[in-house]
Design an enzyme around this catalytic site. Structure first.
Site, PDB file in Angstrom:
ATOM      1  N   LYS A   1       3.199   6.777   3.911  1.00  0.00           N
ATOM      2  CA  LYS A   1       2.526   5.701   4.099  1.00  0.00           C
ATOM      3  C   LYS A   1       1.869   5.247   5.562  1.00  0.00           C
ATOM      4  CE  LYS A   1       5.335   4.104   0.407  1.00  0.00           C
ATOM      5  NZ  LYS A   1       6.424   3.258   0.183  1.00  0.00           N
TER       6      LYS A   1
ATOM      7  N   ARG B   1      14.213  -4.089  -7.612  1.00  0.00           N
ATOM      8  CA  ARG B   1      12.622  -4.218  -7.764  1.00  0.00           C
ATOM      9  C   ARG B   1      12.753  -4.105  -9.474  1.00  0.00           C
ATOM     10  NH1 ARG B   1      10.774  -0.005  -3.577  1.00  0.00           N
ATOM     11  NH2 ARG B   1      12.743   0.306  -3.146  1.00  0.00           N
TER      12      ARG B   1
ATOM     13  N   PRO C   1       0.880  -1.134  -0.039  1.00  0.00           N
ATOM     14  CA  PRO C   1      -0.181   0.045   0.090  1.00  0.00           C
ATOM     15  C   PRO C   1       0.841   1.329  -0.062  1.00  0.00           C
ATOM     16  CG  PRO C   1      -0.876  -1.558   1.695  1.00  0.00           C
ATOM     17  CD  PRO C   1       0.646  -1.931   1.133  1.00  0.00           C
ATOM     18  N   GLU C   2       0.506   2.217  -0.865  1.00  0.00           N
ATOM     19  CA  GLU C   2       1.219   3.426  -0.936  1.00  0.00           C
ATOM     20  C   GLU C   2       0.337   4.669  -0.453  1.00  0.00           C
ATOM     21  OE1 GLU C   2       3.454   3.792  -4.774  1.00  0.00           O
ATOM     22  OE2 GLU C   2       3.689   1.506  -4.799  1.00  0.00           O
TER      23      GLU C   2
END
Ligand SMILES: [Zn+2]
Length: 306
Positions: free
Chosen positions: A60, A291, A2-3
């Site tokens: 966040k 990533r 979640p951002e």
């Protein structure tokens, strides 16, 4: 993970459900999420008998404030002052800091016949509402503190500007990106500069600004920086209005278990091999640090300063 838009969606739902209610029960089912809390989560029991004053967010992080005074409300202001504006000198105010990590979910448990698996924390409210914190991978974290200078404040003190809470601070942070040779995507992901952007939204911000993820900050033109500023606000405001992005793994759902819809507007993230919605070329996926980046090699050219 979640951002900012997903955490903001959870924050607004939680504020609507909980503000003004008394905390009648706190249950801790798993101590791992309290691994960074000095009390190991034991101080959470201080919330029982107190009232939810506010649910705030920075980047966040979610911040739940509870007070023995049902009418206490922190003075919330836009900008960096939102956190110091809380009356931290009042030791009766308890602050609970939550980070959802990779797969953490805040869930409304009230109507469920059976609680979900991996439920680590349950907060029961006087309205009958039960709010749970579930996390399958347990990278999420909960810290609790009462009084100035303790855990939660130290945890968020290092964070940079939140583009929604502090747009002026975020603008300044974008202006400074050209002073560093670091790739712009690495700078976007650096929570100490601009907080709330993760891998998914970085890709969405960069494609709309037509900036290649590996562009060194020193190669950014004034046009690029202006485009990045416009893009971050546009992406976050649209994503918040659509209640965030839910990908196939469904690690993010809102407090009612409903998915967000911004993934339908994605131009780059998780679209490798599909046509760019701007020019028709193929979106590519490329290793970036630990990533991946998703971008359009035609719209986002890696070149010298304009
Ligand atoms: Zn393109």
């Amino acid at each position: 993970m979640p951002e900012l838009p997903e955490v903001e969606t959870v924050r607004s739902d939680l504020a609507r459900l909980a503000c003004g209610d008394e905390v009648v029960e706190v249950k801790v089912n798993e101590n791992r999420v309290f691994r960074d809390d000095p009390s190991g989560g034991r101080d959470l029991v201080q919330m029982e008998g107190q009232f939810v004053s506010a649910v705030m967010r920075w980047g966040k992080y979610l911040i739940l404030l509870v007070s023995p005074d049902q009418n206490y409300r922190p003075v919330q202001q836009f900008g960096r002052s939102i956190i110091p504006s809380v009356d931290w000198s009042d030791h009766a105010v308890t602050a609970v800091l939550l980070h959802l990590g990779m797969s953490g979910q805040i869930l409304l448990l009230g109507d469920r016949a059976e609680d979900p698996r991996h439920l680590h924390l349950t907060i029961g409210l006087s309205s009958g509402t039960r709010i749970g914190f579930a996390d399958t991978r347990t990278f999420g974290r909960v810290l609790v503190s009462s009084g100035m200078g303790a855990g939660p404040l130290n945890e968020i003190r290092h964070l940079g500007a939140d583009p929604i809470q502090d747009p002026c601070g975020a603008d300044l942070a974008f202006d400074r990106t050209s002073g560093s040779v670091s790739p712009i995507k690495a700078q976007l992901l650096d929570q100490g500069r601009i907080c709330g952007v993760g891998n998914m939204y970085a890709d969405e911000i960069l494609i709309r600004a037509k900036v290649h993820p590996r562009t060194p900050g020193t190669n950014l033109s004034n046009r690029d920086i202006s485009a990045l500023k416009r893009s971050v606000y546009r992406v976050f405001e649209e994503a918040i209005s659509l209640r965030g992005s839910s990908l196939k793994d469904m690690t993010y759902k809102d407090v009612s278990g409903q998915p967000g819809m911004f993934q339908e507007r994605h131009l780059a993230y998780a679209r490798a091999g599909r046509p760019c919605l701007i020019c028709g070329d193929s979106i590519v996926k490329e290793r970036f640090q630990n990533r991946y980046s998703h971008f359009c090699p035609n719209c986002q050219k890696l070149g010298p300063c304009d």
